[in-house]
Scaffold this motif. Structure first.
Motif, PDB file in Angstrom:
ATOM      1  N   ASP A 118       0.819  -1.221   0.000  1.00 23.66           N
ATOM      2  CA  ASP A 118       0.000   0.000   0.000  1.00 23.66           C
ATOM      3  C   ASP A 118       0.850   1.267   0.000  1.00 23.66           C
ATOM      4  OD1 ASP A 118       0.982  -0.358   2.558  1.00 23.66           O
ATOM      5  OD2 ASP A 118      -0.826   0.377   3.554  1.00 23.66           O
ATOM      6  N   LYS A 119       2.165   1.094  -0.008  1.00 22.71           N
ATOM      7  CA  LYS A 119       3.044   2.262   0.019  1.00 22.71           C
ATOM      8  C   LYS A 119       3.990   2.339  -1.182  1.00 22.71           C
ATOM      9  CE  LYS A 119       3.089   2.650   5.065  1.00 22.71           C
ATOM     10  NZ  LYS A 119       3.930   2.670   6.294  1.00 22.71           N
ATOM     11  N   TYR A 120       4.090   1.240  -1.916  1.00 16.82           N
ATOM     12  CA  TYR A 120       5.043   1.206  -3.029  1.00 16.82           C
ATOM     13  C   TYR A 120       4.393   0.642  -4.285  1.00 16.82           C
ATOM     14  CZ  TYR A 120       8.661   1.936   0.519  1.00 16.82           C
ATOM     15  OH  TYR A 120       9.414   2.444   1.538  1.00 16.82           O
ATOM     16  N   LEU A 121       4.903   1.073  -5.418  1.00 18.20           N
ATOM     17  CA  LEU A 121       4.535   0.535  -6.715  1.00 18.20           C
ATOM     18  C   LEU A 121       5.640  -0.419  -7.164  1.00 18.20           C
ATOM     19  CD1 LEU A 121       3.414   3.879  -8.389  1.00 18.20           C
ATOM     20  CD2 LEU A 121       1.944   2.168  -7.316  1.00 18.20           C
ATOM     21  N   TYR A 122       5.266  -1.364  -8.004  1.00 15.11           N
ATOM     22  CA  TYR A 122       6.225  -2.382  -8.445  1.00 15.11           C
ATOM     23  C   TYR A 122       6.659  -2.147  -9.887  1.00 15.11           C
ATOM     24  CZ  TYR A 122       8.170  -6.918  -9.731  1.00 15.11           C
ATOM     25  OH  TYR A 122       8.989  -7.915 -10.186  1.00 15.11           O
ATOM     26  N   GLN A 123       7.935  -2.372 -10.131  1.00 14.26           N
ATOM     27  CA  GLN A 123       8.470  -2.347 -11.494  1.00 14.26           C
ATOM     28  C   GLN A 123       9.494  -3.462 -11.640  1.00 14.26           C
ATOM     29  OE1 GLN A 123       9.606   1.359 -13.968  1.00 14.26           O
ATOM     30  NE2 GLN A 123      11.556   0.696 -13.112  1.00 14.26           N
ATOM     31  N   ASP A 178      12.196  -3.825  -8.514  1.00 15.20           N
ATOM     32  CA  ASP A 178      12.257  -2.418  -8.126  1.00 15.20           C
ATOM     33  C   ASP A 178      10.947  -1.970  -7.496  1.00 15.20           C
ATOM     34  OD1 ASP A 178      14.759  -2.401  -9.255  1.00 15.20           O
ATOM     35  OD2 ASP A 178      14.105  -1.487 -11.138  1.00 15.20           O
ATOM     36  N   PHE A 179      11.055  -1.018  -6.547  1.00 14.70           N
ATOM     37  CA  PHE A 179       9.877  -0.515  -5.838  1.00 14.70           C
ATOM     38  C   PHE A 179       9.917   1.007  -5.850  1.00 14.70           C
ATOM     39  CE2 PHE A 179      10.862  -4.725  -4.495  1.00 14.70           C
ATOM     40  CZ  PHE A 179       9.636  -5.351  -4.590  1.00 14.70           C
ATOM     41  N   LEU A 180       8.847   1.597  -6.356  1.00 19.55           N
ATOM     42  CA  LEU A 180       8.791   3.026  -6.615  1.00 19.55           C
ATOM     43  C   LEU A 180       7.815   3.725  -5.684  1.00 19.55           C
ATOM     44  CD1 LEU A 180       8.526   2.894 -10.527  1.00 19.55           C
ATOM     45  CD2 LEU A 180      10.558   2.571  -9.098  1.00 19.55           C
ATOM     46  N   GLY A 181       8.075   5.019  -5.463  1.00 14.60           N
ATOM     47  CA  GLY A 181       7.131   5.854  -4.755  1.00 14.60           C
ATOM     48  C   GLY A 181       6.031   6.308  -5.696  1.00 14.60           C
ATOM     49  N   ALA A 182       5.072   7.051  -5.172  1.00  7.70           N
ATOM     50  CA  ALA A 182       3.939   7.485  -5.979  1.00  7.70           C
ATOM     51  C   ALA A 182       4.344   8.419  -7.109  1.00  7.70           C
ATOM     52  CB  ALA A 182       2.901   8.175  -5.089  1.00  7.70           C
ATOM     53  N   LEU A 184      12.550   5.722  -7.800  1.00  3.39           N
ATOM     54  CA  LEU A 184      12.992   4.457  -7.231  1.00  3.39           C
ATOM     55  C   LEU A 184      13.323   4.648  -5.754  1.00  3.39           C
ATOM     56  CD1 LEU A 184      13.833   1.476  -7.722  1.00  3.39           C
ATOM     57  CD2 LEU A 184      16.134   2.321  -8.202  1.00  3.39           C
ATOM     58  N   GLU A 185      12.643   3.916  -4.891  1.00  5.14           N
ATOM     59  CA  GLU A 185      12.848   4.044  -3.449  1.00  5.14           C
ATOM     60  C   GLU A 185      13.350   2.758  -2.802  1.00  5.14           C
ATOM     61  OE1 GLU A 185       9.442   5.624  -1.493  1.00  5.14           O
ATOM     62  OE2 GLU A 185       9.429   7.488  -2.656  1.00  5.14           O
ATOM     63  N   GLY A 186      13.244   1.639  -3.500  1.00  2.00           N
ATOM     64  CA  GLY A 186      13.692   0.381  -2.927  1.00  2.00           C
ATOM     65  C   GLY A 186      13.997  -0.633  -4.016  1.00  2.00           C
ATOM     66  N   MET A 187      14.789  -1.638  -3.663  1.00  2.00           N
ATOM     67  CA  MET A 187      15.181  -2.667  -4.624  1.00  2.00           C
ATOM     68  C   MET A 187      15.380  -3.982  -3.889  1.00  2.00           C
ATOM     69  SD  MET A 187      18.606  -2.733  -7.032  1.00  2.00           S
ATOM     70  CE  MET A 187      18.067  -1.320  -8.006  1.00  2.00           C
ATOM     71  N   SER A 188      15.013  -5.068  -4.532  1.00  2.00           N
ATOM     72  CA  SER A 188      15.294  -6.400  -4.008  1.00  2.00           C
ATOM     73  C   SER A 188      16.110  -7.175  -5.035  1.00  2.00           C
ATOM     74  CB  SER A 188      13.996  -7.158  -3.700  1.00  2.00           C
ATOM     75  OG  SER A 188      13.337  -6.599  -2.583  1.00  2.00           O
ATOM     76  N   ILE A 198      18.066  -1.602  -0.030  1.00  2.00           N
ATOM     77  CA  ILE A 198      18.219  -2.766  -0.905  1.00  2.00           C
ATOM     78  C   ILE A 198      18.089  -4.046  -0.078  1.00  2.00           C
ATOM     79  CG2 ILE A 198      19.728  -3.996  -2.518  1.00  2.00           C
ATOM     80  CD1 ILE A 198      21.083  -1.332  -3.150  1.00  2.00           C
ATOM     81  N   VAL A 199      17.199  -4.923  -0.504  1.00  2.00           N
ATOM     82  CA  VAL A 199      17.006  -6.226   0.129  1.00  2.00           C
ATOM     83  C   VAL A 199      17.696  -7.278  -0.730  1.00  2.00           C
ATOM     84  CG1 VAL A 199      15.308  -7.978   0.812  1.00  2.00           C
ATOM     85  CG2 VAL A 199      14.809  -5.541   1.143  1.00  2.00           C
ATOM     86  N   VAL A 200      18.432  -8.181  -0.098  1.00  2.00           N
ATOM     87  CA  VAL A 200      19.074  -9.284  -0.819  1.00  2.00           C
ATOM     88  C   VAL A 200      18.583 -10.607  -0.237  1.00  2.00           C
ATOM     89  CG1 VAL A 200      21.226 -10.381  -1.522  1.00  2.00           C
ATOM     90  CG2 VAL A 200      21.123  -7.890  -1.265  1.00  2.00           C
TER      91      VAL A 200
END
Length: 376
Positions: free
Chosen positions: A96-101, A151-155, A159-163, A218-220
């Motif tokens: 509910d806080k991030y978009l996926y790419q 990748d995880f994006l803000g509204a 790019l705000e996060g990555m796994s 970044i999550v690994v």
């Protein structure tokens, strides 16, 4: 399954279920995502799914999905790595806080170099240099088999996060000569974990040098590849989180996952005997009522020894649509009676001509949904 589609459906596919919509019009007023500019998104059906981003009316595919060091892994592994990494990502990046790419930062050519052996011509190789040995216990095996970026994006689309998922071999298959027989180098769990953690820090160091990633979370995740002849995919055994520009993961979270096929094969011991017995009862009842079946099999997923989901495939010889309708209804009744409660279940009914019907139960739901695929 709504939460654990580890074996059959890749996580990226579910992101495409809904039609395009603008982020501002799609998200409810209670959503914690606040849009600062309009983005096209895929929309989502349930809160457990991410909204995917669409760029210029097109969905961007992953740069790294399916890339392997060799063609030994199964299709199950590709899908299990992807869906399993997505579930880990949800712990750090709420839907509910991030978009996926799909991963766009690590380019295809770059990932191929990382997956290859280190050499004079390829200093970026994460796998060890070939030491020239041919015997299984003397050669340097390929430890890393797959790499996957999410990748995880803000509204606002930033790019705000990555796994990152690193698929590690527990068995490295190789030939001593071109087109020769296949040999195996078995890799211990300890060595697999050691190599995976070392490679994770190398990957983090490289990513931090890329534009926009100096401070990104970044999550690994470390993933154990299934053996070549496995009927199920592999499992994640650890993950870590890097924040504030760190190039190392000092604290790893252990994961206890297992996948198992029912009926059990090769005298394998059941993870949970009551689950195996429940499937046997279901299978026997179904085959007694509808004898014209080619087979009934299941793939079960366990988290910390507890059944987290089950995917069942029923192969039929039916051709009549009315037979399929009756059979589908009976499957739902038998599943409710014999199979474990309170877990997500997916049951596909198929023939040589393709999927004929579907029976499913979402996590937390008491009832089953059914659908028969018609010819019109």
């Amino acid at each position: 399954m709504a939460k654990y589609k580890l074996w059959v459906v890749a996580a990226a596919t579910v992101l495409l279920l809904a039609g395009c919509t603008s982020l501002q019009s799609n998200l409810s007023s209670s959503s914690s995502i606040k849009s600062t500019k309009k983005l096209q998104t895929t929309g989502k059906v349930t809160d457990s799914m991410y909204e995917g981003v669409i760029d210029n009316n097109q969905y961007k595919t992953s740069q790294t999905r399916g890339l392997t060091t060799q063609q030994s892994n199964t299709a199950f592994d590709v899908k299990s790595l992807e869906s399993g990494l997505l579930n880990i990502s949800k712990k750090q990046f709420p839907t509910d806080k991030y978009l996926y790419q799909e991963g766009q930062t690590i380019k295809t050519a770059e990932a191929q170099k990382w997956l290859a052996r280190q050499s004079k011509d390829n200093t970026l190789g994460l796998n060890p240099e070939d030491n020239g040995e041919k015997e299984p216990d003397k050669r340097n095996p390929l430890y890393l088999q797959q790499i996957l970026e999410q990748d995880f994006l803000g509204a606002d689309g930033a790019l705000e996060g990555m796994s990152i998922g690193l698929g590690m071999n527990q068995v490295d298959y190789y030939a001593k000569e071109q087109y020769g027989a296949t040999f195996e180098t078995k890799i211990s769990s300890a060595m697999m974990a050691q190599q995976g953690k070392q490679m994770a820090n190398k990957v983090l160091t490289r990513l931090r040098q890329k534009k926009g990633l100096s401070k990104t979370t970044i999550v690994v995740g470390l993933y154990k590849q299934a053996p070549k002849d496995s009927l199920v995919g592999g499992t994640f055994f650890a993950y870590g989180v890097s924040k504030n520009g760190s190039t190392t993961i000092d604290s790893w979270h252990k994961m206890n996952q297992a996948n198992q096929v029912f009926p059990l094969v090769n005298d394998e011991k059941a993870v949970n005997q009551s689950d195996a017995d429940a499937f046997t009862s279901f299978k026997g009842q179904v085959q007694t009522f509808f004898p014209n079946l080619s087979g009934v099999t299941a793939q079960a997923h366990y988290e910390d020894g507890v059944l987290a989901g089950m995917n069942i495939t029923v192969n039929t010889q039916f051709y009549s649509e009315t037979e399929i309708m009756s059979f589908t209804q009976y499957i739902a009744t038998a599943a409710d009676k014999y199979l474990p409660q309170n877990i997500p279940l997916d049951i596909s009914i198929s023939s040589a001509e393709g999927v004929q019907a579907y029976v499913g139960r979402a996590a937390g739901s008491k009832g089953f949904s059914t659908h028969v695929f018609g010819s019109y």
